[in-house]
Design a protein around this motif. Sequence first.
Motif, PDB file in Angstrom:
ATOM      1  N   SER A 328       0.805  -1.225   0.000  1.00  0.00           N
ATOM      2  CA  SER A 328       0.000   0.000   0.000  1.00  0.00           C
ATOM      3  C   SER A 328       0.837   1.273   0.000  1.00  0.00           C
ATOM      4  CB  SER A 328      -0.950   0.007   1.204  1.00  0.00           C
ATOM      5  OG  SER A 328      -0.233   0.078   2.422  1.00  0.00           O
ATOM      6  N   VAL A 329       2.160   1.145   0.203  1.00  0.00           N
ATOM      7  CA  VAL A 329       3.025   2.325   0.156  1.00  0.00           C
ATOM      8  C   VAL A 329       2.839   3.072  -1.159  1.00  0.00           C
ATOM      9  CG1 VAL A 329       5.439   3.041  -0.080  1.00  0.00           C
ATOM     10  CG2 VAL A 329       4.771   1.533   1.787  1.00  0.00           C
ATOM     11  N   SER A 330       2.700   2.345  -2.251  1.00  0.00           N
ATOM     12  CA  SER A 330       2.640   2.971  -3.577  1.00  0.00           C
ATOM     13  C   SER A 330       1.476   3.945  -3.695  1.00  0.00           C
ATOM     14  CB  SER A 330       2.540   1.882  -4.656  1.00  0.00           C
ATOM     15  OG  SER A 330       1.434   1.016  -4.392  1.00  0.00           O
ATOM     16  N   TRP A 331       0.265   3.459  -3.436  1.00  0.00           N
ATOM     17  CA  TRP A 331      -0.882   4.344  -3.658  1.00  0.00           C
ATOM     18  C   TRP A 331      -1.017   5.403  -2.563  1.00  0.00           C
ATOM     19  CZ3 TRP A 331      -2.193  -1.093  -3.399  1.00  0.00           C
ATOM     20  CH2 TRP A 331      -2.726  -1.529  -2.191  1.00  0.00           C
ATOM     21  N   THR A 338       0.022  13.907  -4.593  1.00  0.00           N
ATOM     22  CA  THR A 338      -1.000  14.643  -5.344  1.00  0.00           C
ATOM     23  C   THR A 338      -1.612  15.743  -4.491  1.00  0.00           C
ATOM     24  OG1 THR A 338      -1.514  12.655  -6.623  1.00  0.00           O
ATOM     25  CG2 THR A 338      -3.140  14.423  -6.643  1.00  0.00           C
ATOM     26  N   GLY A 339      -1.875  15.418  -3.229  1.00  0.00           N
ATOM     27  CA  GLY A 339      -2.451  16.421  -2.337  1.00  0.00           C
ATOM     28  C   GLY A 339      -1.543  17.624  -2.160  1.00  0.00           C
ATOM     29  N   LEU A 340      -0.250  17.386  -1.991  1.00  0.00           N
ATOM     30  CA  LEU A 340       0.691  18.492  -1.852  1.00  0.00           C
ATOM     31  C   LEU A 340       0.740  19.343  -3.121  1.00  0.00           C
ATOM     32  CD1 LEU A 340       3.750  16.924   0.028  1.00  0.00           C
ATOM     33  CD2 LEU A 340       1.981  18.424   0.945  1.00  0.00           C
ATOM     34  N   LEU A 341       0.750  18.691  -4.284  1.00  0.00           N
ATOM     35  CA  LEU A 341       0.796  19.417  -5.548  1.00  0.00           C
ATOM     36  C   LEU A 341      -0.461  20.260  -5.740  1.00  0.00           C
ATOM     37  CD1 LEU A 341       2.600  19.678  -8.099  1.00  0.00           C
ATOM     38  CD2 LEU A 341       1.186  17.906  -9.145  1.00  0.00           C
ATOM     39  N   VAL A 342      -1.607  19.673  -5.438  1.00  0.00           N
ATOM     40  CA  VAL A 342      -2.865  20.406  -5.573  1.00  0.00           C
ATOM     41  C   VAL A 342      -2.902  21.584  -4.608  1.00  0.00           C
ATOM     42  CG1 VAL A 342      -5.347  20.233  -5.167  1.00  0.00           C
ATOM     43  CG2 VAL A 342      -4.179  18.470  -6.477  1.00  0.00           C
ATOM     44  N   GLY A 365     -10.828   5.366 -11.334  1.00  0.00           N
ATOM     45  CA  GLY A 365      -9.912   4.501 -10.601  1.00  0.00           C
ATOM     46  C   GLY A 365     -10.620   3.384  -9.868  1.00  0.00           C
ATOM     47  N   TYR A 366     -11.695   3.705  -9.150  1.00  0.00           N
ATOM     48  CA  TYR A 366     -12.382   2.651  -8.400  1.00  0.00           C
ATOM     49  C   TYR A 366     -13.175   1.726  -9.310  1.00  0.00           C
ATOM     50  CZ  TYR A 366     -10.825   4.145  -3.873  1.00  0.00           C
ATOM     51  OH  TYR A 366     -10.028   4.419  -2.788  1.00  0.00           O
ATOM     52  N   ALA A 367     -13.597   2.225 -10.466  1.00  0.00           N
ATOM     53  CA  ALA A 367     -14.201   1.313 -11.441  1.00  0.00           C
ATOM     54  C   ALA A 367     -13.163   0.295 -11.915  1.00  0.00           C
ATOM     55  CB  ALA A 367     -14.749   2.110 -12.621  1.00  0.00           C
ATOM     56  N   LEU A 368     -11.923   0.765 -12.138  1.00  0.00           N
ATOM     57  CA  LEU A 368     -10.849  -0.146 -12.550  1.00  0.00           C
ATOM     58  C   LEU A 368     -10.490  -1.127 -11.438  1.00  0.00           C
ATOM     59  CD1 LEU A 368      -8.496   2.340 -14.450  1.00  0.00           C
ATOM     60  CD2 LEU A 368      -9.935   0.543 -15.450  1.00  0.00           C
ATOM     61  N   SER A 383      -5.251   1.089  -7.876  1.00  0.00           N
ATOM     62  CA  SER A 383      -5.384   1.919  -6.673  1.00  0.00           C
ATOM     63  C   SER A 383      -4.608   3.221  -6.803  1.00  0.00           C
ATOM     64  CB  SER A 383      -4.907   1.147  -5.440  1.00  0.00           C
ATOM     65  OG  SER A 383      -5.749   0.058  -5.161  1.00  0.00           O
ATOM     66  N   CYS A 384      -3.506   3.206  -7.535  1.00  0.00           N
ATOM     67  CA  CYS A 384      -2.767   4.446  -7.770  1.00  0.00           C
ATOM     68  C   CYS A 384      -3.612   5.432  -8.579  1.00  0.00           C
ATOM     69  CB  CYS A 384      -1.444   4.165  -8.479  1.00  0.00           C
ATOM     70  SG  CYS A 384      -0.128   3.581  -7.377  1.00  0.00           S
ATOM     71  N   VAL A 385      -4.357   4.918  -9.568  1.00  0.00           N
ATOM     72  CA  VAL A 385      -5.262   5.794 -10.325  1.00  0.00           C
ATOM     73  C   VAL A 385      -6.330   6.366  -9.396  1.00  0.00           C
ATOM     74  CG1 VAL A 385      -6.960   5.902 -12.190  1.00  0.00           C
ATOM     75  CG2 VAL A 385      -4.868   4.558 -12.475  1.00  0.00           C
TER      76      VAL A 385
END
Length: 495
Positions: A328-331, A338-342, A365-368, A383-385
């Motif tokens: 889970s480290v990856s996602w 992403t949060g920091l960038l946003v 992402g959750y559909a995938l 999960s990364c998506v």
Amino acid sequence: MTPLSSSPSADREPVTTPDGRWTPRLVLLLVALAWPTQLLAAGGILGANATAGVAQAFHTTQVVWFGLTLTLVSTLLTPFAIKLGDLYGKRRVMLAMTALGAVGEMIAALAGSFWLVLAGRAIAGFYGPFGALSFAAVRDTFPPRLVKQASGIMGSSVGLVALVSPFLAGRLIGTWGYRGALWFLAAATAVACALIAALVPETPRHAFESGFDWLGGLTLGGGLTAVVYAVGQGQSWGWGDPRTAGWLAAGVVALGAFLLVERSSPHPILDLRVLRRRPVALALTAGGLAQTVAFTMPGLAILLALYPHIPGVSAGLGWSADHNAVVSVSWNLVMFGTGLLVSRYMRRFDARRIWCAGLAVMAVGYALVGFHHGDELQLILTSCVANLGAGVVVAGAPTLVVGVVSDGEQGLGSGMMNMLISLFGAFVTAGAYALLATDSTVVDGTAFYLDTGYSWVFWMGSLVTVVALALSLFLPPLRDPAEDGAQTERAAQPA
């Protein structure tokens, strides 16, 4: 000028800078507010990992109350916390909340009986509404130009918490059992109290009436609590069980009574006129739904990961907790980054477009994930998506509130958002387990879930996100705190 509290010695000047730039003092202030806010998320992860140990230590079949007690107390007290923060300043209320939270977790850690554990968790529940005040405190204490960025960083830091907490839970519980997790929460909450006392200035009061609407607070908090309890128990009791229907009916009646009480109250605990405004209703509903998905779906992914893999019986992946933490480290890194960038660029662009783009990505992402979750590689990629969008959601949701309410309504807006997340979370969780139950196998009294159920759970998360996106398309342009601050400064200058 908005007056501060009646006790000048307890009030401090808000932290401001003439050019709205980050300073060491502002960084420390952000840490002091983010630490206790994200400790709520860490507490949820640590508590979930400690539940099995509590059940085994006290030989109880009622271990569901270990988490549910804290949730119910938190839901009941949220409207009171919002109003008290407006009346007496958020810093005072946050100090009391963190102190009680530390004491409650300490009692639970020392408890020699299950009921004393529950008593400690009930006291710790006083800390639960902290998020209803912390994001509003950002608006009160940060320069207007930095409000969006600071709020976004606070929201996105949940990704960092989700990254670290599984490893921390494994070490604490593996070494000291469930008491290790509770002692850590007690110590971390005490640190939060110290940070607030040392670094957070008192916020302006946004309400000055001497009266307090106790009846309104009890009917609202009690009604929400009854609904959350009924939904939480519905899967085990059965949705047609009289107990489920009775608690739901009691909650609906209490909420109806709240509407009647507020109309006649001279000092309403919630200003319903604010909630009648379309932009506020849209922002709170869309933000609540989206954050519910962002916070709830990862927990259900953990269920998939940790359940055993037994062909024809259980479609879990059969991972250990440590293996799941590593994967889970990856996602979680994607969500945090992403949060920091946003947060950095939210001020420069139309926040609505960024928000809607994040919702669209999270829905895809959750559909995938629903289609592809059979091994490490599939779950990492999908999960990364999903967490690319979730990072936008957790960073952008505070901006929605900031953009549709005034300075004096920040506590109300943040508090209502928190209450909706609790309410929606109960419904989404109950719906997820109902979907899992449609494709399950019971062996020796334990339910094991097959693949179709897991797929529909993630597709449900995608569908709820699409609903949030549809509502968000009708949001009007959001107010910019930086522009409001500039207008206030110009008005204050002599002609």
